[in-house]
Design a protein around this motif. Structure first.
Motif, PDB file in Angstrom:
ATOM      1  N   CYS A   1      30.609  16.341   8.779  1.00 32.00           N
ATOM      2  CA  CYS A   1      30.192  17.593   8.767  1.00 32.00           C
ATOM      3  C   CYS A   1      30.639  18.308  10.033  1.00 32.00           C
ATOM      4  CB  CYS A   1      28.538  17.842   8.689  1.00 32.00           C
ATOM      5  SG  CYS A   1      27.936  17.235   6.986  1.00 32.00           S
ATOM      6  N   VAL A   2      30.451  17.669  11.079  1.00 28.10           N
ATOM      7  CA  VAL A   2      30.550  18.243  12.441  1.00 28.10           C
ATOM      8  C   VAL A   2      32.263  18.420  12.538  1.00 28.10           C
ATOM      9  CG1 VAL A   2      30.836  17.762  15.207  1.00 28.10           C
ATOM     10  CG2 VAL A   2      28.882  17.208  13.819  1.00 28.10           C
ATOM     11  N   SER A   3      33.011  17.390  12.125  1.00 31.00           N
ATOM     12  CA  SER A   3      34.502  17.631  12.184  1.00 31.00           C
ATOM     13  C   SER A   3      35.046  18.804  11.130  1.00 31.00           C
ATOM     14  CB  SER A   3      35.198  16.377  11.842  1.00 31.00           C
ATOM     15  OG  SER A   3      36.539  16.380  11.516  1.00 31.00           O
ATOM     16  N   ASN A   4      34.397  18.852  10.038  1.00 35.21           N
ATOM     17  CA  ASN A   4      34.880  19.854   9.214  1.00 35.21           C
ATOM     18  C   ASN A   4      34.578  21.200   9.795  1.00 35.21           C
ATOM     19  OD1 ASN A   4      35.942  19.369   6.201  1.00 35.21           O
ATOM     20  ND2 ASN A   4      34.611  17.506   6.948  1.00 35.21           N
ATOM     21  N   LEU A   5      33.296  21.809  10.244  1.00 38.09           N
ATOM     22  CA  LEU A   5      32.966  22.860  10.548  1.00 38.09           C
ATOM     23  C   LEU A   5      33.661  23.321  11.943  1.00 38.09           C
ATOM     24  CD1 LEU A   5      29.008  22.453  10.484  1.00 38.09           C
ATOM     25  CD2 LEU A   5      30.340  24.022   9.294  1.00 38.09           C
ATOM     26  N   TRP A   6      33.980  22.202  12.872  1.00 31.89           N
ATOM     27  CA  TRP A   6      34.924  22.608  13.883  1.00 31.89           C
ATOM     28  C   TRP A   6      36.358  22.854  13.645  1.00 31.89           C
ATOM     29  CZ3 TRP A   6      34.995  18.523  18.478  1.00 31.89           C
ATOM     30  CH2 TRP A   6      35.561  19.181  19.939  1.00 31.89           C
ATOM     31  N   ILE A   7      36.811  22.170  12.906  1.00 30.06           N
ATOM     32  CA  ILE A   7      38.057  22.739  12.187  1.00 30.06           C
ATOM     33  C   ILE A   7      38.265  24.115  11.680  1.00 30.06           C
ATOM     34  CG2 ILE A   7      40.100  21.932  10.506  1.00 30.06           C
ATOM     35  CD1 ILE A   7      39.695  19.049  10.929  1.00 30.06           C
ATOM     36  N   ALA A   8      37.213  24.317  11.004  1.00 32.22           N
ATOM     37  CA  ALA A   8      37.294  25.738  10.231  1.00 32.22           C
ATOM     38  C   ALA A   8      37.127  26.576  11.430  1.00 32.22           C
ATOM     39  CB  ALA A   8      36.095  25.660   9.611  1.00 32.22           C
ATOM     40  N   TYR A   9      36.324  26.397  12.682  1.00 39.63           N
ATOM     41  CA  TYR A   9      36.277  27.186  13.833  1.00 39.63           C
ATOM     42  C   TYR A   9      37.521  27.425  14.488  1.00 39.63           C
ATOM     43  CZ  TYR A   9      34.979  28.905  18.571  1.00 39.63           C
ATOM     44  OH  TYR A   9      35.136  29.500  19.614  1.00 39.63           O
ATOM     45  N   VAL A  10      38.313  26.123  14.690  1.00 36.91           N
ATOM     46  CA  VAL A  10      39.716  26.041  15.146  1.00 36.91           C
ATOM     47  C   VAL A  10      40.543  26.992  14.769  1.00 36.91           C
ATOM     48  CG1 VAL A  10      41.422  24.676  16.104  1.00 36.91           C
ATOM     49  CG2 VAL A  10      39.331  23.977  16.479  1.00 36.91           C
ATOM     50  N   THR A  11      40.575  26.845  13.273  1.00 34.41           N
ATOM     51  CA  THR A  11      41.448  27.585  12.212  1.00 34.41           C
ATOM     52  C   THR A  11      41.260  29.279  12.445  1.00 34.41           C
ATOM     53  OG1 THR A  11      41.542  25.760  10.728  1.00 34.41           O
ATOM     54  CG2 THR A  11      42.398  27.856  10.052  1.00 34.41           C
ATOM     55  N   LYS A  12      40.127  29.468  12.533  1.00 36.58           N
ATOM     56  CA  LYS A  12      39.516  30.798  12.442  1.00 36.58           C
ATOM     57  C   LYS A  12      40.086  31.487  13.836  1.00 36.58           C
ATOM     58  CE  LYS A  12      35.845  34.200  12.324  1.00 36.58           C
ATOM     59  NZ  LYS A  12      34.279  34.581  11.969  1.00 36.58           N
ATOM     60  N   GLU A  13      40.168  30.831  15.203  1.00 32.95           N
ATOM     61  CA  GLU A  13      40.434  31.344  16.386  1.00 32.95           C
ATOM     62  C   GLU A  13      41.873  31.352  16.584  1.00 32.95           C
ATOM     63  OE1 GLU A  13      38.477  31.668  19.300  1.00 32.95           O
ATOM     64  OE2 GLU A  13      37.083  31.861  17.743  1.00 32.95           O
ATOM     65  N   HIS A  14      42.888  30.742  15.910  1.00 35.18           N
ATOM     66  CA  HIS A  14      44.137  30.409  16.023  1.00 35.18           C
ATOM     67  C   HIS A  14      44.830  31.234  14.932  1.00 35.18           C
ATOM     68  CE1 HIS A  14      43.512  26.954  18.589  1.00 35.18           C
ATOM     69  NE2 HIS A  14      44.683  27.101  18.909  1.00 35.18           N
ATOM     70  N   TYR A  15      44.270  31.403  13.703  1.00 35.40           N
ATOM     71  CA  TYR A  15      44.673  32.236  12.559  1.00 35.40           C
ATOM     72  C   TYR A  15      43.714  33.102  11.962  1.00 35.40           C
ATOM     73  CZ  TYR A  15      48.460  28.608  13.189  1.00 35.40           C
ATOM     74  OH  TYR A  15      49.214  27.881  13.857  1.00 35.40           O
ATOM     75  N   PRO A  16      43.192  33.985  12.737  1.00 35.37           N
ATOM     76  CA  PRO A  16      42.042  34.864  12.076  1.00 35.37           C
ATOM     77  C   PRO A  16      42.690  35.779  11.006  1.00 35.37           C
ATOM     78  CG  PRO A  16      42.910  35.886  14.304  1.00 35.37           C
ATOM     79  CD  PRO A  16      43.380  34.484  13.935  1.00 35.37           C
ATOM     80  N   GLN A  17      43.935  35.960  10.911  1.00 36.46           N
ATOM     81  CA  GLN A  17      44.384  36.735   9.723  1.00 36.46           C
ATOM     82  C   GLN A  17      44.364  35.917   8.263  1.00 36.46           C
ATOM     83  OE1 GLN A  17      46.186  35.169  11.969  1.00 36.46           O
ATOM     84  NE2 GLN A  17      48.352  34.833  11.460  1.00 36.46           N
ATOM     85  N   TYR A  18      44.093  34.583   8.398  1.00 41.22           N
ATOM     86  CA  TYR A  18      43.953  33.852   7.039  1.00 41.22           C
ATOM     87  C   TYR A  18      42.315  33.783   6.518  1.00 41.22           C
ATOM     88  CZ  TYR A  18      48.802  32.913   8.071  1.00 41.22           C
ATOM     89  OH  TYR A  18      50.189  32.828   8.371  1.00 41.22           O
ATOM     90  N   ILE A  19      42.090  34.432   5.582  1.00 40.58           N
ATOM     91  CA  ILE A  19      40.707  34.440   5.058  1.00 40.58           C
ATOM     92  C   ILE A  19      40.607  34.235   3.564  1.00 40.58           C
ATOM     93  CG2 ILE A  19      39.457  35.820   7.177  1.00 40.58           C
ATOM     94  CD1 ILE A  19      39.570  38.073   5.390  1.00 40.58           C
TER      95      ILE A  19
END
Length: 543
Positions: free
Chosen positions: A195-213
């Motif tokens: 759970c921690v790994s998936n939530l963290w990767i989701a956060y990192v993805t949002k930080e680097h590529y906020p245009q992709y939702i």
């Protein structure tokens, strides 16, 4: 940043993550052997294999979606990427539900997969439910967002997250074993870390590529293309899952948990090496995919030959190290009472070589998306492996399990798997035959290196000092032999030039950065002087 730089960055972080994720679990596994016993290692291996079999529900959608993202990301088509991501999320929710359902169906029949006794203080049904939850929860917690980082050639970000999570996961598991001496305490940490790994990767993805939702819908034509890719990947996925996991299930069913636990120690060493080589594969796939989209087939074949040459050198060297160091390492690690015969070490070395010799063709097929064209090959290979597994284990025992995998790889996987690449992309039967010839030549070279190195180190003992001497010999002898075999080859010269080019570019970049640092000024470098009566302030820069 170019393809080479992206690949190099991903490779470095992939290796760092792998080293940490190997060393600490190694300590954890060692403690489990001596605190709980070999049967728990076997139980852990059995559950992991069963749940890996259930992951067929993923159907290869992840690979198909990543492939579909390469072009729109390269073209800056954000709307299409967002639509693909939304489609990916919906698919993963369905997949997670299927995995949970299949796991619950298997639950009442768990005892059928185990021959002999189960540890008395263990409820296999409760343990399996924990493993099942860990396997399925990621599909409901943003696992799809990782595809953005992979398609954008930022696997290094995934590696960094996994590195930290893996470190703390294993530290907590080691503490749980030492404090509670309980397998339940050991595995309950697994779903938390997932759970921690998936939530963290989701956060990192949002930080680097906020245009992709997740928004929008992909068209029917795009769904048709993805369905075709998934259709090809379905057979490949089922085939690979059966090939990789059926061995543990057959061993547990026919030979028992203890033999499975001991065998798993040998396989742990093999899978660790495979894991490092897998990093190379995963690092190359996005770069190769980018090159396929932009470069000519001639340029891509030249790169393929170069990568295949370097990769087979590495595989051959690793095979020599395995043959020489297997038995002394297992004896020091698991204890001499938990060793198998030398024939198992020889067969496992052969298993490693034949299993890895077709990897580079897999990398290019994955990058090109040639899943449909070779969809039946992994399925046929896995069926051959399964039939031989069940037949040979009853005749010659454990060696039959390994031999069956070797036969399926030699007779099906490598020849027919590589043919798909050469037929449907390079369009050359001649180049395919040349590839098979080169693989055979590498096998002969590896065999000679193994034999000579084995003879050279055979007088050396198996203690710590003896193993250190053997390890040093494995660094020197096989590489000198491979150099003697290859230094006149055109492929060797190209591979050498490629390596030197990377070193020179790195050196040039460092020199350029050094010059920039010297020329850059800071506040401390600047002096001001009053020139003339006008009070003009002129900066005087110290170089």
């Amino acid at each position: 940043m170019g393809r080479t730089d992206n690949a190099k960055r991903n490779l470095i972080w992939g290796f760092i993550q792998k080293i940490v994720s190997v060393l600490i679990p190694f300590v954890s596994r060692t403690i489990m052997i001596y605190v709980l016993g070999m049967e728990y290692i076997g139980l852990n291996s059995l559950f992991a294999s069963i749940l890996s079999m259930l992951s067929f529900a993923e159907l290869g959608i992840g690979s198909a979606l990543v492939f579909s993202m390469y072009k729109p990301i390269a073209d800056g088509d954000d709307d299409k990427v967002c639509a693909l991501l939304a489609f990916y999320r919906r698919c993963y929710i369905v997949i997670g539900t299927i995995i949970v359902g299949c796991g619950l169906v298997i639950l009442p029949f768990l005892d059928k997969f185990i021959t002999g006794d189960v540890p008395s203080d263990t409820n296999i049904y409760v343990l399996f439910l924990i493993y099942l939850f860990n396997n399925a929860v990621g599909y409901f917690l943003f696992a799809y967002k990782q595809s953005i980082l992979i398609a954008s050639q930022r696997i290094d970000l995934v590696s960094k997250v996994n590195l930290i999570v893996s470190f703390f996961l294993n530290v907590l598991q080691i503490a749980a074993l030492l404090i509670f001496r309980s397998y339940y305490a050991f595995i309950i940490i697994l779903p938390v870390s997932t759970c921690v790994s998936n939530l963290w990767i989701a956060y990192v993805t949002k930080e680097h590529y906020p245009q992709y939702i997740c928004k929008g819908m992909i068209g029917k034509e795009e769904i048709k293309v993805i369905a075709e890719k998934v259709g090809g990947l379905l057979c490949q996925k089922i085939g690979n899952i059966v090939l990789c996991n059926v061995d543990a299930i057959v061993i547990s069913s026919f030979l028992g948990l203890r033999i499975l636990g001991i065998y798993n120690g040998y396989f742990y060493v093999i899978s660790t090496l495979m894991g490092f080589l897998y990093i190379i594969q995963q690092t190359l796939i996005p770069s190769v995919g980018n090159s396929i989209a932009k470069e000519s087939k001639e340029k891509n074949y030249k790169d393929f030959s170069k990568f295949q040459y370097i990769y087979m050198w590495i595989v051959s060297w690793c095979s020599v190290c395995l043959l020489v160091l297997f038995q002394p390492f297992i004896g020091m690690w698991q204890g001499t009472e938990n060793m198998l015969g030398i024939e198992i070490a020889v067969l496992m070395t052969w298993y490693f070589f034949v299993y890895k010799m077709g990897d580079m063709s897999y990398v290019y097929k994955e990058a090109i998306g040639l899943w449909w064209q070779g969809k039946y090959i992994p399925l046929i290979s896995s069926m051959v492996n399964l039939v031989l597994n069940i037949s040979l284990v009853q005749i010659i025992g454990l060696p039959g399990i390994i031999i069956s995998t070797i036969i399926s790889a030699i007779c099906v996987n490598t020849p027919f798997g590589s043919r798909v690449l050469f037929k449907h992309y390079f369009n050359s039967n001649k180049l395919w035959l040349r590839f098979l010839r080169d693989v055979f030549i590498w096998f002969v070279k590896c065999l000679v290196c193994c034999g000579i190195t084995w003879i050279c180190v055979s007088p050396v003992g198996n203690g710590i000092i003896g193993m250190a001497i053997k390890a040093f010999a494995c660094i020197i002898i096989p590489n000198l032999l491979l150099l003697a075999f290859n230094f006149k080859n055109a492929e060797f010269k190209e591979a050498f030039a490629f390596g030197m080019g990377i070193i020179k570019r790195k050196s040039k970049r460092r020199k350029s950065m050094s010059n920039m640092n010297q020329k850059c000024f800071t506040v401390s470098n600047i002096r001001t002087e009053i020139r003339g009566g006008g009070g003009v302030i002129l900066p005087v820069i110290s170089m």
